[in-house]
Design a protein around this motif. Structure first.
Motif, PDB file in Angstrom:
ATOM      1  N   THR A  27     -39.010  27.475 -60.782  1.00 42.23           N
ATOM      2  CA  THR A  27     -38.470  28.571 -60.240  1.00 42.23           C
ATOM      3  C   THR A  27     -37.406  28.328 -59.344  1.00 42.23           C
ATOM      4  N   PRO A  28     -36.464  29.200 -59.214  1.00 43.86           N
ATOM      5  CA  PRO A  28     -35.305  28.840 -58.223  1.00 43.86           C
ATOM      6  C   PRO A  28     -35.570  28.691 -56.820  1.00 43.86           C
ATOM      7  N   GLU A  29     -36.712  29.355 -56.445  1.00 41.81           N
ATOM      8  CA  GLU A  29     -37.066  29.058 -55.033  1.00 41.81           C
ATOM      9  C   GLU A  29     -37.630  27.580 -54.941  1.00 41.81           C
ATOM     10  N   GLN A  30     -38.300  27.141 -55.778  1.00 41.12           N
ATOM     11  CA  GLN A  30     -38.619  25.658 -55.795  1.00 41.12           C
ATOM     12  C   GLN A  30     -37.556  24.831 -55.772  1.00 41.12           C
ATOM     13  N   TYR A  31     -36.469  25.038 -56.624  1.00 42.18           N
ATOM     14  CA  TYR A  31     -35.279  24.247 -56.855  1.00 42.18           C
ATOM     15  C   TYR A  31     -34.386  24.400 -55.333  1.00 42.18           C
ATOM     16  N   GLU A  32     -34.329  25.509 -54.808  1.00 39.94           N
ATOM     17  CA  GLU A  32     -33.585  25.685 -53.479  1.00 39.94           C
ATOM     18  C   GLU A  32     -33.880  24.780 -52.493  1.00 39.94           C
ATOM     19  N   SER A  33     -35.459  24.655 -52.525  1.00 35.85           N
ATOM     20  CA  SER A  33     -36.147  23.805 -51.317  1.00 35.85           C
ATOM     21  C   SER A  33     -35.510  22.301 -51.559  1.00 35.85           C
ATOM     22  N   TYR A  34     -35.568  21.774 -52.531  1.00 37.28           N
ATOM     23  CA  TYR A  34     -35.167  20.446 -52.952  1.00 37.28           C
ATOM     24  C   TYR A  34     -33.461  20.155 -52.896  1.00 37.28           C
ATOM     25  N   LEU A  35     -32.875  21.136 -53.229  1.00 40.01           N
ATOM     26  CA  LEU A  35     -31.380  21.193 -53.047  1.00 40.01           C
ATOM     27  C   LEU A  35     -31.219  21.037 -51.749  1.00 40.01           C
ATOM     28  N   GLN A  36     -31.698  21.681 -50.551  1.00 41.04           N
ATOM     29  CA  GLN A  36     -31.588  21.689 -49.468  1.00 41.04           C
ATOM     30  C   GLN A  36     -31.890  20.220 -48.861  1.00 41.04           C
ATOM     31  N   ARG A  37     -33.027  19.741 -49.366  1.00 46.21           N
ATOM     32  CA  ARG A  37     -33.544  18.255 -48.966  1.00 46.21           C
ATOM     33  C   ARG A  37     -32.299  17.320 -49.387  1.00 46.21           C
ATOM     34  N   TRP A  38     -31.926  17.643 -50.561  1.00 48.60           N
ATOM     35  CA  TRP A  38     -30.755  16.633 -51.218  1.00 48.60           C
ATOM     36  C   TRP A  38     -29.660  16.561 -50.372  1.00 48.60           C
ATOM     37  N   GLU A  39     -29.100  17.908 -49.873  1.00 45.35           N
ATOM     38  CA  GLU A  39     -27.966  17.923 -49.074  1.00 45.35           C
ATOM     39  C   GLU A  39     -28.041  17.311 -47.930  1.00 45.35           C
ATOM     40  N   LEU A  40     -29.378  17.656 -47.234  1.00 49.02           N
ATOM     41  CA  LEU A  40     -29.709  16.950 -46.072  1.00 49.02           C
ATOM     42  C   LEU A  40     -29.516  15.418 -46.136  1.00 49.02           C
ATOM     43  N   TYR A  41     -30.367  14.799 -47.141  1.00 48.41           N
ATOM     44  CA  TYR A  41     -30.062  13.310 -47.473  1.00 48.41           C
ATOM     45  C   TYR A  41     -28.910  12.778 -47.650  1.00 48.41           C
ATOM     46  N   CYS A  42     -28.251  13.413 -48.243  1.00 45.02           N
ATOM     47  CA  CYS A  42     -26.721  13.164 -48.541  1.00 45.02           C
ATOM     48  C   CYS A  42     -25.697  13.239 -47.244  1.00 45.02           C
ATOM     49  N   ARG A  43     -26.045  14.152 -46.335  1.00 40.81           N
ATOM     50  CA  ARG A  43     -25.441  14.065 -45.031  1.00 40.81           C
ATOM     51  C   ARG A  43     -25.762  13.080 -44.009  1.00 40.81           C
TER      52      ARG A  43
END
Length: 88
Positions: A27-43
């Motif tokens: 679901t988009p909600e599940q994706y959102e959580s991991y997109l946020q983790r990805w962005e944090l990891y990249c930062r």
């Protein structure tokens, strides 16, 4: 959610093919959580999330595995990375 792009397997490296095998539908909600983790990891790693290498993507999956997260959660994260990688 962005349209999924079909890329012939022959155009992918062996590592990219591993990521593409059986990507789960989430679901988009599940994706959102991991997109946020990805962005944090990249930062934290000081890398551009839109121009990462497969090694960067494997590294975050390794970190998620060490948390530990369930197999399903790691597959969702992998699916997010596939979509990010294909959209470049």
């Amino acid at each position: 959610m962005p349209e999924r792009i079909r890329i012939p397997a022959s155009a992918l490296s062996p590592a990219e093919r591993i990521f593409c095998i059986s990507a789960p539908v989430s679901t988009p909600e599940q994706y959102e959580s991991y997109l946020q983790r990805w962005e944090l990891y990249c930062r934290e790693q000081k890398i551009n999330p839109l121009s990462t290498s497969v090694v960067d993507e494997i590294n975050i999956l390794g970190e998620l595995y060490q948390k530990p997260l369930s197999y399903n959660a790691i597959n969702i994260a992998r699916s997010v990375l596939i979509h990010c990688h294909q959209s470049r």
